[in-house]
Motif scaffolding. Structure first.
Motif, PDB file in Angstrom:
ATOM      1  N   THR A 208     -72.397  37.739 -70.028  1.00  0.00           N
ATOM      2  CA  THR A 208     -71.749  38.649 -69.081  1.00  0.00           C
ATOM      3  C   THR A 208     -72.078  40.106 -69.383  1.00  0.00           C
ATOM      4  OG1 THR A 208     -69.924  37.070 -68.849  1.00  0.00           O
ATOM      5  CG2 THR A 208     -69.532  39.317 -68.083  1.00  0.00           C
ATOM      6  N   THR A 209     -71.992  40.478 -70.653  1.00  0.00           N
ATOM      7  CA  THR A 209     -72.189  41.880 -71.020  1.00  0.00           C
ATOM      8  C   THR A 209     -73.630  42.337 -70.857  1.00  0.00           C
ATOM      9  OG1 THR A 209     -70.308  41.995 -72.522  1.00  0.00           O
ATOM     10  CG2 THR A 209     -72.113  43.515 -72.946  1.00  0.00           C
ATOM     11  N   PHE A 210     -74.590  41.562 -71.322  1.00  0.00           N
ATOM     12  CA  PHE A 210     -75.984  41.997 -71.230  1.00  0.00           C
ATOM     13  C   PHE A 210     -76.454  42.063 -69.781  1.00  0.00           C
ATOM     14  CE2 PHE A 210     -76.515  40.242 -75.738  1.00  0.00           C
ATOM     15  CZ  PHE A 210     -76.244  41.477 -76.289  1.00  0.00           C
ATOM     16  N   GLY A 211     -75.990  41.123 -68.952  1.00  0.00           N
ATOM     17  CA  GLY A 211     -76.332  41.182 -67.535  1.00  0.00           C
ATOM     18  C   GLY A 211     -75.709  42.391 -66.861  1.00  0.00           C
ATOM     19  N   THR A 212     -74.417  42.597 -67.122  1.00  0.00           N
ATOM     20  CA  THR A 212     -73.698  43.723 -66.516  1.00  0.00           C
ATOM     21  C   THR A 212     -74.260  45.060 -66.983  1.00  0.00           C
ATOM     22  OG1 THR A 212     -71.675  42.391 -66.422  1.00  0.00           O
ATOM     23  CG2 THR A 212     -71.429  44.777 -66.200  1.00  0.00           C
ATOM     24  N   ALA A 213     -74.497  45.189 -68.285  1.00  0.00           N
ATOM     25  CA  ALA A 213     -75.003  46.451 -68.837  1.00  0.00           C
ATOM     26  C   ALA A 213     -76.370  46.799 -68.257  1.00  0.00           C
ATOM     27  CB  ALA A 213     -75.079  46.363 -70.358  1.00  0.00           C
ATOM     28  N   SER A 214     -77.214  45.799 -68.065  1.00  0.00           N
ATOM     29  CA  SER A 214     -78.546  46.044 -67.498  1.00  0.00           C
ATOM     30  C   SER A 214     -78.446  46.525 -66.056  1.00  0.00           C
ATOM     31  CB  SER A 214     -79.387  44.767 -67.569  1.00  0.00           C
ATOM     32  OG  SER A 214     -79.562  44.352 -68.907  1.00  0.00           O
ATOM     33  N   ILE A 215     -77.587  45.865 -65.271  1.00  0.00           N
ATOM     34  CA  ILE A 215     -77.395  46.277 -63.875  1.00  0.00           C
ATOM     35  C   ILE A 215     -76.837  47.693 -63.810  1.00  0.00           C
ATOM     36  CG2 ILE A 215     -76.037  45.855 -61.785  1.00  0.00           C
ATOM     37  CD1 ILE A 215     -76.183  42.845 -62.469  1.00  0.00           C
ATOM     38  N   GLN A 216     -75.804  47.956 -64.618  1.00  0.00           N
ATOM     39  CA  GLN A 216     -75.168  49.275 -64.588  1.00  0.00           C
ATOM     40  C   GLN A 216     -76.122  50.374 -65.044  1.00  0.00           C
ATOM     41  OE1 GLN A 216     -72.053  50.112 -63.343  1.00  0.00           O
ATOM     42  NE2 GLN A 216     -72.258  48.030 -62.567  1.00  0.00           N
ATOM     43  N   GLY A 217     -76.961  50.080 -66.014  1.00  0.00           N
ATOM     44  CA  GLY A 217     -77.943  51.062 -66.449  1.00  0.00           C
ATOM     45  C   GLY A 217     -78.912  51.412 -65.334  1.00  0.00           C
ATOM     46  N   ALA A 218     -79.403  50.378 -64.642  1.00  0.00           N
ATOM     47  CA  ALA A 218     -80.376  50.601 -63.566  1.00  0.00           C
ATOM     48  C   ALA A 218     -79.775  51.421 -62.427  1.00  0.00           C
ATOM     49  CB  ALA A 218     -80.890  49.257 -63.050  1.00  0.00           C
ATOM     50  N   ILE A 219     -78.579  51.041 -61.966  1.00  0.00           N
ATOM     51  CA  ILE A 219     -77.995  51.757 -60.824  1.00  0.00           C
ATOM     52  C   ILE A 219     -77.517  53.154 -61.220  1.00  0.00           C
ATOM     53  CG2 ILE A 219     -77.341  49.636 -59.639  1.00  0.00           C
ATOM     54  CD1 ILE A 219     -74.471  50.091 -60.535  1.00  0.00           C
ATOM     55  N   TRP A 220     -77.319  53.380 -62.529  1.00  0.00           N
ATOM     56  CA  TRP A 220     -76.905  54.709 -62.984  1.00  0.00           C
ATOM     57  C   TRP A 220     -78.003  55.741 -62.741  1.00  0.00           C
ATOM     58  CZ3 TRP A 220     -72.042  55.397 -63.369  1.00  0.00           C
ATOM     59  CH2 TRP A 220     -71.509  56.526 -63.994  1.00  0.00           C
ATOM     60  N   MET A 221     -79.247  55.273 -62.598  1.00  0.00           N
ATOM     61  CA  MET A 221     -80.348  56.186 -62.279  1.00  0.00           C
ATOM     62  C   MET A 221     -80.153  56.802 -60.894  1.00  0.00           C
ATOM     63  SD  MET A 221     -83.798  54.381 -63.827  1.00  0.00           S
ATOM     64  CE  MET A 221     -83.724  52.911 -62.803  1.00  0.00           C
ATOM     65  N   ILE A 222     -79.355  56.137 -60.066  1.00  0.00           N
ATOM     66  CA  ILE A 222     -79.056  56.657 -58.727  1.00  0.00           C
ATOM     67  C   ILE A 222     -77.715  57.376 -58.717  1.00  0.00           C
ATOM     68  CG2 ILE A 222     -78.653  56.019 -56.317  1.00  0.00           C
ATOM     69  CD1 ILE A 222     -80.462  53.589 -56.833  1.00  0.00           C
ATOM     70  N   VAL A 223     -76.686  56.722 -59.275  1.00  0.00           N
ATOM     71  CA  VAL A 223     -75.331  57.279 -59.229  1.00  0.00           C
ATOM     72  C   VAL A 223     -75.267  58.648 -59.903  1.00  0.00           C
ATOM     73  CG1 VAL A 223     -72.944  56.953 -59.987  1.00  0.00           C
ATOM     74  CG2 VAL A 223     -74.254  55.001 -59.127  1.00  0.00           C
ATOM     75  N   SER A 224     -75.856  58.763 -61.092  1.00  0.00           N
ATOM     76  CA  SER A 224     -75.733  60.011 -61.848  1.00  0.00           C
ATOM     77  C   SER A 224     -76.627  61.126 -61.311  1.00  0.00           C
ATOM     78  CB  SER A 224     -76.047  59.767 -63.331  1.00  0.00           C
ATOM     79  OG  SER A 224     -77.370  59.305 -63.497  1.00  0.00           O
ATOM     80  N   TYR A 225     -77.587  60.774 -60.456  1.00  0.00           N
ATOM     81  CA  TYR A 225     -78.495  61.782 -59.901  1.00  0.00           C
ATOM     82  C   TYR A 225     -78.367  61.900 -58.385  1.00  0.00           C
ATOM     83  CZ  TYR A 225     -80.871  62.170 -64.401  1.00  0.00           C
ATOM     84  OH  TYR A 225     -81.156  62.402 -65.728  1.00  0.00           O
ATOM     85  N   ALA A 226     -77.266  61.387 -57.818  1.00  0.00           N
ATOM     86  CA  ALA A 226     -77.115  61.379 -56.359  1.00  0.00           C
ATOM     87  C   ALA A 226     -77.280  62.763 -55.723  1.00  0.00           C
ATOM     88  CB  ALA A 226     -75.771  60.765 -55.974  1.00  0.00           C
ATOM     89  N   PRO A 227     -76.584  63.805 -56.215  1.00  0.00           N
ATOM     90  CA  PRO A 227     -76.766  65.119 -55.575  1.00  0.00           C
ATOM     91  C   PRO A 227     -78.192  65.642 -55.707  1.00  0.00           C
ATOM     92  CG  PRO A 227     -75.453  65.316 -57.584  1.00  0.00           C
ATOM     93  CD  PRO A 227     -75.580  63.855 -57.283  1.00  0.00           C
ATOM     94  N   ALA A 228     -78.808  65.404 -56.870  1.00  0.00           N
ATOM     95  CA  ALA A 228     -80.188  65.859 -57.074  1.00  0.00           C
ATOM     96  C   ALA A 228     -81.142  65.139 -56.120  1.00  0.00           C
ATOM     97  CB  ALA A 228     -80.603  65.619 -58.523  1.00  0.00           C
ATOM     98  N   LEU A 229     -80.947  63.828 -55.945  1.00  0.00           N
ATOM     99  CA  LEU A 229     -81.819  63.054 -55.061  1.00  0.00           C
ATOM    100  C   LEU A 229     -81.701  63.527 -53.615  1.00  0.00           C
ATOM    101  CD1 LEU A 229     -81.391  59.416 -56.418  1.00  0.00           C
ATOM    102  CD2 LEU A 229     -83.502  60.749 -56.356  1.00  0.00           C
ATOM    103  N   ILE A 230     -80.481  63.805 -53.181  1.00  0.00           N
ATOM    104  CA  ILE A 230     -80.282  64.267 -51.803  1.00  0.00           C
ATOM    105  C   ILE A 230     -80.986  65.605 -51.585  1.00  0.00           C
ATOM    106  CG2 ILE A 230     -78.529  65.134 -50.189  1.00  0.00           C
ATOM    107  CD1 ILE A 230     -76.685  62.901 -51.253  1.00  0.00           C
ATOM    108  N   ILE A 231     -80.933  66.473 -52.573  1.00  0.00           N
ATOM    109  CA  ILE A 231     -81.628  67.768 -52.471  1.00  0.00           C
ATOM    110  C   ILE A 231     -83.141  67.558 -52.485  1.00  0.00           C
ATOM    111  CG2 ILE A 231     -82.082  69.947 -53.672  1.00  0.00           C
ATOM    112  CD1 ILE A 231     -79.151  69.838 -54.645  1.00  0.00           C
ATOM    113  N   ILE A 232     -83.622  66.685 -53.385  1.00  0.00           N
ATOM    114  CA  ILE A 232     -85.061  66.400 -53.467  1.00  0.00           C
ATOM    115  C   ILE A 232     -85.577  65.850 -52.140  1.00  0.00           C
ATOM    116  CG2 ILE A 232     -86.779  64.870 -54.536  1.00  0.00           C
ATOM    117  CD1 ILE A 232     -85.127  65.116 -57.140  1.00  0.00           C
ATOM    118  N   TYR A 233     -84.748  65.024 -51.482  1.00  0.00           N
ATOM    119  CA  TYR A 233     -85.133  64.433 -50.196  1.00  0.00           C
ATOM    120  C   TYR A 233     -84.805  65.355 -49.016  1.00  0.00           C
ATOM    121  CZ  TYR A 233     -85.594  59.960 -52.714  1.00  0.00           C
ATOM    122  OH  TYR A 233     -85.965  58.954 -53.575  1.00  0.00           O
TER     123      TYR A 233
END
Length: 382
Positions: A208-233
């Motif tokens: 459960t943990t390794f699967g969840t941690a991997s998913i959360q790490g990947a989507i964090w590349m979007i969540v934590s940079y959402a304002p930057a991505l919107i500006i870049i786009y």
């Protein structure tokens, strides 16, 4: 089934805390940056939460199981509010180093309190109504947070730095309500290493943990940079505002959908394609893709939550649930921090590698779950 009295009080207290949190957090972050006006000095402020999660999650899980959760949550909440008040005082006197120091203390105490409250919520609700309770709590939490976020702009215009003090008063009301009911904890046979021992012994926790941690790490590349991505786009502040509202609403929608699932395998088969779609569409450079991504993440995460919870409960039982969640948060925080740092580098060099990294990670998670399908079949979400 009628809602238990403890859950009613939890929801009332949580509504006050959820309303006050963005008021306090946004006020402090906004005014601290205006005071500092230096991206380098702002690094410890921006990094305080993920680094604190890495450092204190196992300890917070231990405290949650070992001590009376009601008292621990109340005391740590008091320290968090006092730290916030101290930040306000030093903002008035323009003392930058003290501002940074007490803000980090605030984050540490808040992380302790939030984790204890989360474990308490999962344990005060009978298993047969956990899906319904998660859905109701999502409605309360997200709607209160949206209301607090909208109110912040107007409050800041009139109250300035004292907006945070109003938020602290409302937060204190929520903390007092939490103190009016028992939250469990106080188990004797708990040590700081209990969570790590469980992960060594229980396959279901590692799965459960390794699967969840991997998913959360990947989507964090979007969540934590959402304002930057919107500006870049080439998006606007309005699109960013819409994205945050969609993000909050998506958790309510996902929790409602989650109630209909009775199989872990179906949950995984439903959520993994959603996660895949986010990174596939990132190839298109459009700010509305970020809005879709945040909405999709909220829906998938809230459906996935019941599997994660039952995986934790099956592996840890009720007595050591806090310790297990503490280690899970520790691993997830490391994953989020690592992916966030990787994304920060890739966004400034080869941006296309961000969705590629996400797709590669999701493929690895899919193979991980296929390999352990027999364990997944034993986890019940009824």
């Amino acid at each position: 089934m009628p809602i238990p009295e403890k859950l009613k009080r939890f929801l009332i207290g949580n509504s006050a805390l959820s309303f006050s949190t963005p008021i306090i957090q946004m006020t402090l972050l906004w005014l601290i940056y205006k005071e500092i006006q230096n991206p380098l000095l702002f690094i410890p402020i921006a990094s305080a939460r993920p680094i604190s999660q890495v450092l204190i999650s196992p300890l917070a899980g231990y405290v949650s199981d070992k001590f009376d959760r009601r008292k621990a949550n109340f005391i740590l909440g008091i320290f968090a509010r006092l730290s916030s008040l101290t930040v306000v005082i030093f903002l008035i006197f323009h003392s930058i180093l003290f501002i940074i120091f007490f803000f980090i203390l605030r984050v540490i105490f808040s992380m302790f309190s939030v984790m204890i409250g989360s474990v308490a919520f999962y344990q005060i609700v009978p298993r047969e109504m956990q899906k319904q309770a998660i859905f109701i709590n999502r409605i309360v939490y997200e709607s209160s947070e949206i209301a607090g976020t909208i109110s912040w702009y107007f409050l800041l215009s009139y109250l300035g730095v004292f907006t945070a003090i109003l938020g602290l008063i409302i937060s204190m009301i929520g903390g007092i309500i939490f103190y009016t009911f028992q939250m469990g904890g106080g188990h004797e046979n708990v040590s700081l290493s209990s969570g790590f021992k469980l992960f060594k012994e229980k396959n279901v926790l590692r799965l459960t943990t390794f699967g969840t941690a991997s998913i959360q790490g990947a989507i964090w590349m979007i969540v934590s940079y959402a304002p930057a991505l919107i500006i870049i786009y080439h998006g606007t502040s309005l699109i960013y505002d819409i994205s945050q509202v969609i993000f909050s609403l998506s958790f309510i929608i996902g929790s409602w959908i989650m109630k209909r699932f009775k199989s872990v395998l179906k949950i995984i088969a439903y959520t993994l394609p959603i996660y895949f779609s986010i990174f596939i569409l990132m190839i298109i450079h459009n700010p509305w893709i970020v809005v879709y991504g945040l909405g999709a993440i909220g829906i998938a995460d809230s459906i996935y939550e019941i599997y994660w919870l039952r995986g934790m409960q099956n592996g840890a039982g009720e007595e050591l649930l806090g310790s297990a969640i503490g280690v899970d948060e520790f691993v997830t925080a490391i994953s989020r921090l690592s992916f966030s740092l990787l994304a920060g580098y890739l966004y400034t060099t080869v941006m296309l590698l961000v969705p590629f990294s996400g797709l590669l990670t999701m493929s690895a998670v899919t193979l991980w779950y296929i390999k352990n399908i027999n364990i997944l079949k034993k986890i019940s979400v009824d």
